[in-house]
Design an enzyme around this catalytic site. Structure first.
Site, PDB file in Angstrom:
ATOM      1  N   SER A 243      -2.277  -7.590  -3.590  1.00 50.08           N
ATOM      2  CA  SER A 243      -2.041  -9.006  -3.941  1.00 50.08           C
ATOM      3  C   SER A 243      -0.715  -9.510  -3.369  1.00 50.08           C
ATOM      4  O   SER A 243       0.213  -9.784  -4.120  1.00 50.08           O
ATOM      5  CB  SER A 243      -2.108  -9.215  -5.454  1.00 50.08           C
ATOM      6  OG  SER A 243      -1.375  -8.243  -6.185  1.00 50.08           O
TER       7      SER A 243
ATOM      8  N   SER B 276       0.858  -1.177   0.000  1.00 51.03           N
ATOM      9  CA  SER B 276       0.000   0.000   0.000  1.00 51.03           C
ATOM     10  C   SER B 276       0.901   1.236   0.000  1.00 51.03           C
ATOM     11  O   SER B 276       1.847   1.309   0.776  1.00 51.03           O
ATOM     12  CB  SER B 276      -0.887  -0.008   1.253  1.00 51.03           C
ATOM     13  OG  SER B 276      -1.653   1.164   1.306  1.00 51.03           O
TER      14      SER B 276
ATOM     15  N   GLY C 116       2.441   2.962  -5.114  1.00 54.65           N
ATOM     16  CA  GLY C 116       2.170   3.665  -6.371  1.00 54.65           C
ATOM     17  C   GLY C 116       1.409   2.853  -7.415  1.00 54.65           C
ATOM     18  O   GLY C 116       1.306   3.272  -8.563  1.00 54.65           O
ATOM     19  N   LYS C 117       0.866   1.712  -7.033  1.00 53.98           N
ATOM     20  CA  LYS C 117       0.158   0.843  -7.980  1.00 53.98           C
ATOM     21  C   LYS C 117      -0.958   1.579  -8.727  1.00 53.98           C
ATOM     22  O   LYS C 117      -1.005   1.593  -9.958  1.00 53.98           O
ATOM     23  CB  LYS C 117      -0.485  -0.356  -7.263  1.00 53.98           C
ATOM     24  CG  LYS C 117       0.461  -1.261  -6.522  1.00 53.98           C
ATOM     25  CD  LYS C 117      -0.283  -2.397  -5.844  1.00 53.98           C
ATOM     26  CE  LYS C 117      -1.282  -1.954  -4.804  1.00 53.98           C
ATOM     27  NZ  LYS C 117      -0.686  -1.222  -3.666  1.00 53.98           N
TER      28      LYS C 117
END
Lengths: 212, 212
Positions: free
Chosen positions: A120, A48, A51-52
């Site tokens: 994930s 978390s 930067g996804k």
């Protein structure tokens, strides 16, 4: 009954072993040809704050401007929609991943480049997604950013709460994150700029012939 | 840390009340503009054998040739995939419909014209789908074909089995089909030709400004 028979004739195709080919005449390759690019899923994984989501949306923006058909899946449109009946037990997380994989499969079939931004954290979950939709249809992108930097960003203030014990099983704090062993791309999202990361991904898509 | 800050700046947008607008910059309207058509769901309802799937695929073929982005959902790609964990109890049917609706919502957001070919015998279920994704996003198409004709077609031999009692709760035989009260299109798929039906649907989409 002539008119009726026109329906009958097409329906009868269903009896042949080629039912799918003859009935579903609009196929993935035809959609890809219409779109001018291939379909694929870009699977962003990372802590978390790594930067996804930001990166997924920035890549989508770039691809959209290039005329590609794109769609970003994140917690907002999945957890609150398709998977709104699921919680965070091991069983529910597993079912969540299964549905996400099935959904990605539909978008791939539909000719769309989908981008998924989920933490994930578990290798087993990521492997299962690949098995379900075919590893050749996924580009695994590791948003490789130190916990220190992610925690210093703490966009949603969740790391603080996790440190205070107000959130249990928080990835990176009280729950493990298993880095991908062989990601297709390993991006240092703690030091590389957003623009650099976008460029690397777009270049990879060109290399693989997904886009022109 | 300059590079890092570039991520930070974008992430910070998440704190504003406009988080979705600013982050998800590629929106449905932009996708529709790129596609050159609006997105919508064509919901085909009717007895087994009434021509739903045949008609959906024929409409898709026509739309694809016109350059539209399309996708057909049917039992094959939904029941065996996204909803493979569900059976046919009342609860499971309801959850099946909910997921289908959520999925359609994602495809609408993605700018795609989706076509769904499910018997969907109950008014309450169809109404729930409309409530979930917005009635303005659905064109309800009633494949209005007499049970007699549907049964005479009996493509999959299921009516015969239902008559013999080998299949329980078969729509039209041992389970009710509630015709739509105010479908957007009421097509006599027992007498009108496939081509005629396709033309009516395409004309309706033009009338509504979905396609040009």
């Amino acid at each position: 009954m002539v008119a009726d028979n026109k329906f009958q004739v097409l329906e009868n195709m269903g009896k042949s072993p080629n039912v799918v080919r003859e009935k579903a005449a609009v196929t993935r390759p035809r959609r890809e040809t219409l779109n001018g690019h291939r379909s694929v899923n870009l699977w962003f994984t990372g802590l978390s704050g790594s930067g996804k989501s930001t990166l997924a949306h920035a890549v989508e923006e770039r691809l959209h401007l290039m005329g590609c058909r794109t769609y970003v899946f994140d917690g907002d449109n999945v957890r609150h929609g398709l998977c709104s009946d699921l919680g965070f037990s091991l069983e529910d997380r597993s079912e969540n991943m299964r549905r996400v994989a099935e959904m990605i499969g539909l978008f791939i079939d539909a000719g769309v480049i989908s981008l998924t931004a989920f933490i994930s954290p578990l290798e087993a979950d990521r492997r299962r997604v690949k098995e379900l939709i075919g590893a050749e249809n996924i580009l695994e992108i590791y948003c490789n950013c130190s916990l220190e930097i992610c925690e210093s960003r703490d966009v949603k203030g969740l790391y603080k709460k996790a440190r205070e014990g107000k959130i249990k099983n928080y990835t990176g704090i009280s729950s493990p994150y298993e880095p991908p062993k062989q990601p297709d791309l390993d991006l240092n999202t703690g030091e590389q700029s957003l623009n650099e990361c976008v460029k690397i991904i777009v270049a990879e898509l060109k290399d693989r012939g997904v886009i022109l």
